[in-house]
Scaffold this motif. Structure first.
Motif, PDB file in Angstrom:
ATOM      1  N   LEU A  24       0.849  -1.262   0.093  1.00 57.92           N
ATOM      2  CA  LEU A  24       0.056  -0.115   0.017  1.00 57.92           C
ATOM      3  C   LEU A  24       0.827   1.185   0.110  1.00 57.92           C
ATOM      4  O   LEU A  24       2.012   1.111   0.295  1.00 57.92           O
ATOM      5  CB  LEU A  24      -1.004   0.004   1.410  1.00 57.92           C
ATOM      6  CG  LEU A  24      -1.882  -1.072   1.324  1.00 57.92           C
ATOM      7  CD1 LEU A  24      -2.577  -1.189   2.567  1.00 57.92           C
ATOM      8  CD2 LEU A  24      -3.039  -0.949   0.289  1.00 57.92           C
ATOM      9  N   PRO A  25       0.406   2.402  -0.335  1.00 60.13           N
ATOM     10  CA  PRO A  25       1.147   3.693  -0.265  1.00 60.13           C
ATOM     11  C   PRO A  25       1.828   3.986   1.164  1.00 60.13           C
ATOM     12  O   PRO A  25       0.986   3.595   1.979  1.00 60.13           O
ATOM     13  CB  PRO A  25       0.097   4.740  -0.750  1.00 60.13           C
ATOM     14  CG  PRO A  25      -0.830   4.074  -1.311  1.00 60.13           C
ATOM     15  CD  PRO A  25      -1.075   2.595  -0.733  1.00 60.13           C
ATOM     16  N   PRO A  26       2.952   4.376   1.126  1.00 63.64           N
ATOM     17  CA  PRO A  26       3.571   4.410   2.576  1.00 63.64           C
ATOM     18  C   PRO A  26       2.919   5.633   3.317  1.00 63.64           C
ATOM     19  O   PRO A  26       2.460   6.717   2.965  1.00 63.64           O
ATOM     20  CB  PRO A  26       5.132   4.520   2.022  1.00 63.64           C
ATOM     21  CG  PRO A  26       5.095   5.343   0.769  1.00 63.64           C
ATOM     22  CD  PRO A  26       3.850   4.693   0.163  1.00 63.64           C
ATOM     23  N   ARG A  27       3.092   5.706   4.504  1.00 62.19           N
ATOM     24  CA  ARG A  27       2.720   6.772   5.417  1.00 62.19           C
ATOM     25  C   ARG A  27       3.460   6.920   6.473  1.00 62.19           C
ATOM     26  O   ARG A  27       4.128   5.581   7.118  1.00 62.19           O
ATOM     27  CB  ARG A  27       1.278   6.626   5.863  1.00 62.19           C
ATOM     28  CG  ARG A  27       0.848   5.667   6.563  1.00 62.19           C
ATOM     29  CD  ARG A  27      -0.164   5.665   7.579  1.00 62.19           C
ATOM     30  NE  ARG A  27      -0.351   7.014   8.498  1.00 62.19           N
ATOM     31  CZ  ARG A  27      -0.932   7.531   9.354  1.00 62.19           C
ATOM     32  NH1 ARG A  27      -2.317   6.913   9.094  1.00 62.19           N
ATOM     33  NH2 ARG A  27      -0.981   8.371  10.033  1.00 62.19           N
ATOM     34  N   GLY A  28       3.631   8.033   7.319  1.00 63.57           N
ATOM     35  CA  GLY A  28       4.527   7.989   8.416  1.00 63.57           C
ATOM     36  C   GLY A  28       3.658   7.580   9.491  1.00 63.57           C
ATOM     37  O   GLY A  28       2.369   7.452   9.658  1.00 63.57           O
ATOM     38  N   ASP A 168      -4.961   3.727  -2.376  1.00 69.22           N
ATOM     39  CA  ASP A 168      -5.579   4.440  -1.222  1.00 69.22           C
ATOM     40  C   ASP A 168      -6.933   5.206  -1.546  1.00 69.22           C
ATOM     41  O   ASP A 168      -7.652   5.632  -0.845  1.00 69.22           O
ATOM     42  CB  ASP A 168      -4.959   5.565  -0.556  1.00 69.22           C
ATOM     43  CG  ASP A 168      -4.090   6.493  -1.258  1.00 69.22           C
ATOM     44  OD1 ASP A 168      -4.548   6.602  -2.589  1.00 69.22           O
ATOM     45  OD2 ASP A 168      -3.420   7.389  -0.627  1.00 69.22           O
ATOM     46  N   ALA A 169      -7.419   4.967  -2.974  1.00 70.23           N
ATOM     47  CA  ALA A 169      -8.431   5.610  -3.417  1.00 70.23           C
ATOM     48  C   ALA A 169      -8.892   5.057  -4.894  1.00 70.23           C
ATOM     49  O   ALA A 169      -7.935   4.465  -5.560  1.00 70.23           O
ATOM     50  CB  ALA A 169      -8.373   6.992  -3.348  1.00 70.23           C
ATOM     51  N   MET A 170      -9.909   5.374  -5.439  1.00 71.01           N
ATOM     52  CA  MET A 170     -10.231   4.667  -6.639  1.00 71.01           C
ATOM     53  C   MET A 170     -10.061   5.698  -7.624  1.00 71.01           C
ATOM     54  O   MET A 170      -9.976   5.471  -8.856  1.00 71.01           O
ATOM     55  CB  MET A 170     -11.933   4.318  -6.956  1.00 71.01           C
ATOM     56  CG  MET A 170     -12.113   3.019  -5.955  1.00 71.01           C
ATOM     57  SD  MET A 170     -11.093   1.608  -6.199  1.00 71.01           S
ATOM     58  CE  MET A 170     -11.638   1.213  -7.989  1.00 71.01           C
ATOM     59  N   ALA A 171      -9.757   6.925  -7.076  1.00 70.27           N
ATOM     60  CA  ALA A 171      -9.385   8.072  -8.279  1.00 70.27           C
ATOM     61  C   ALA A 171      -8.189   8.761  -7.659  1.00 70.27           C
ATOM     62  O   ALA A 171      -7.921   8.802  -6.681  1.00 70.27           O
ATOM     63  CB  ALA A 171     -10.564   9.002  -8.390  1.00 70.27           C
ATOM     64  N   ASP A 172      -7.536   9.545  -8.511  1.00 69.66           N
ATOM     65  CA  ASP A 172      -6.391  10.342  -8.394  1.00 69.66           C
ATOM     66  C   ASP A 172      -6.816  11.946  -8.313  1.00 69.66           C
ATOM     67  O   ASP A 172      -7.343  12.156  -9.239  1.00 69.66           O
ATOM     68  CB  ASP A 172      -5.268  10.039  -9.492  1.00 69.66           C
ATOM     69  CG  ASP A 172      -3.841  10.608  -8.863  1.00 69.66           C
ATOM     70  OD1 ASP A 172      -3.878  11.727  -8.314  1.00 69.66           O
ATOM     71  OD2 ASP A 172      -2.877  10.160  -9.318  1.00 69.66           O
TER      72      ASP A 172
END
Length: 407
Positions: A24-28, A168-172
């Motif tokens: 998944l996209p990284p996060r702090g 993290d979502a279906m759209a950018d």
């Protein structure tokens, strides 16, 4: 949070959440719960408030705003003049239905009755409208442009279906970020800072998903801070207010506590409320000075049920149910604001999309639909009779009159 079809996407995401252990996209790291009170974006102590928290900081901010108004009166040689009547404006969410609010505000200007608002609040699309409304009629043309000339390509781009599992979502929303950057610039930030010094407040709502808490951002304080990253934070807040969970990506807000870096995940404030005037815990009676007050509410949605034949399929049923819950929540927010104004002796004025608006709604942010809705809102404001003094469904024989005396 009212884009047709997006509710179904959210249901799909819930159903597939058990597979979310993939890349998944990284996060702090999130802000620890015990350190939440010390989480100060850009180190600005009054940059935001928790709507469900201690009301004392909000009362203190409102008190300081009154002191700034008094300072302006003294500087103008009018130290003994009472605080002028106060007008508040609250603008709701509603995605592309924000075209109604944009048109209404433009039409309101032409009547010559639009006041200078002491405070403007916004959620979701209402938060995108709010800075333009706050800064006055000189920003009407830009507001009109945003809601009548921009299409879906200026808001989002679709991702592949695999985004349901691996993103993290279906759209950018990079297109929306670029649109915000184009309209929200240093000149706007400086103008907001000047109005803040005059005692006016601009408050925008997001939801902190990590903490599960509604956040009210004090944009004037951020603008007046002089911090070199203030404009970037303002833009992030605007992007977060429109971050429909599951459909649009969340916005990560960087926080530093005791030298350690953390991130908060912020999404659409409509997760908690479609509209807010001020928290119920806030008591205007605690302020040192009060003046005659009027609250204007613009609901970027209909408040009556919209009939539709629902397909007998899981996604359709669940999506329709979520849409119904959002509709009910939106009405509840309008009613809550009404009861707050009655409690606090504030005049109540409500505008919303009526059942007489029948333009078909196709894909999200369809320009033809938004232009028609803008024109509808514009005409409603110019009609000379746009305001309801009681939410629909709470009407009595006396209260159904618009613009009449309070009950």
């Amino acid at each position: 949070m009212e884009i047709r079809g997006l509710a179904s996407v959210v249901v799909l995401l819930w159903g597939m959440s058990i597979l979310a252990g993939c890349a998944l996209p990284p996060r702090g790291p999130a802000v620890p719960a015990a350190a939440a009170a010390r989480a100060l974006p850009l180190g600005i102590p009054n940059a935001r408030f928790y709507a469900d928290g201690d009301p004392a900081p909000m009362v203190a901010e409102a008190t300081l705003a009154i002191e700034r108004i008094k300072a302006v009166l003294r500087a103008e040689g009018r130290p003994s003049q009472p605080i002028p009547p106060s007008s508040f404006l609250a603008i709701s969410g509603g995605a592309d239905n924000g075209a109604f609010g944009a048109g209404f505000i433009n039409g309101w200007t032409t009547t010559g009755t639009r006041p200078e608002f002491r405070m403007v609040t916004g959620i979701s699309t209402g938060a995108l409208i709010a800075p333009f409304a706050f800064l006055g009629p000189s920003y009407d043309a830009q507001l009109r442009e945003v809601y009548t000339k921009l299409g879906p390509d200026s808001i989002f781009s679709r991702r592949a279906l695999t985004a349901a599992l691996f993103s993290d979502a279906m759209a950018d929303t990079r297109p929306l970020s670029e649109t915000i950057d184009r309209y929200v610039d240093g000149r706007m930030l400086a103008a907001i800072a000047r109005e803040y010094e005059r005692g006016r407040l601009l408050m925008l709502g997001t939801t902190d998903l990590d903490a599960q808490r509604p956040v009210i951002w004090n944009i004037g304080a951020i603008a007046a801070s002089g911090h070199p990253q203030a404009l970037d934070l303002f833009r992030k807040i605007l992007l977060a207010t429109a971050a429909i969970p599951g459909a649009f990506p969340p916005v990560m807000i960087d926080i530093e506590i005791d030298g350690a870096r953390h991130q908060e995940m912020h999404v659409d404030g409509g997760v908690n409320a479609q509209l807010f005037l001020y928290p119920g815990s806030f008591d205007p009676g605690l302020l040192p000075v009060r003046s005659q007050q009027t609250a204007y509410l613009i609901r970027n949605a209909r408040l009556d049920p919209e009939h539709a034949e629902v397909e007998r399929r899981t996604i359709s049923i669940a999506g329709r149910a979520i849409g119904t819950m959002l509709q009910a929540a939106g009405y509840s927010d309008v009613a809550l604001a009404y009861f707050l104004t009655k409690r606090d002796d504030v005049a109540y004025r409500l505008a919303y999309i009526g059942a007489d608006f029948t333009e078909p709604r196709g894909r999200p942010f369809e320009p033809a639909y938004m232009r028609a809705l803008f024109d509808y809102g514009y005409a409603q404001a110019r009609s000379g009779n746009p305001w309801h003094i009681v939410p629909p469904g709470l009407h009595t024989t006396r209260a159904t009159r618009r613009n009449g005396p309070e009950d």
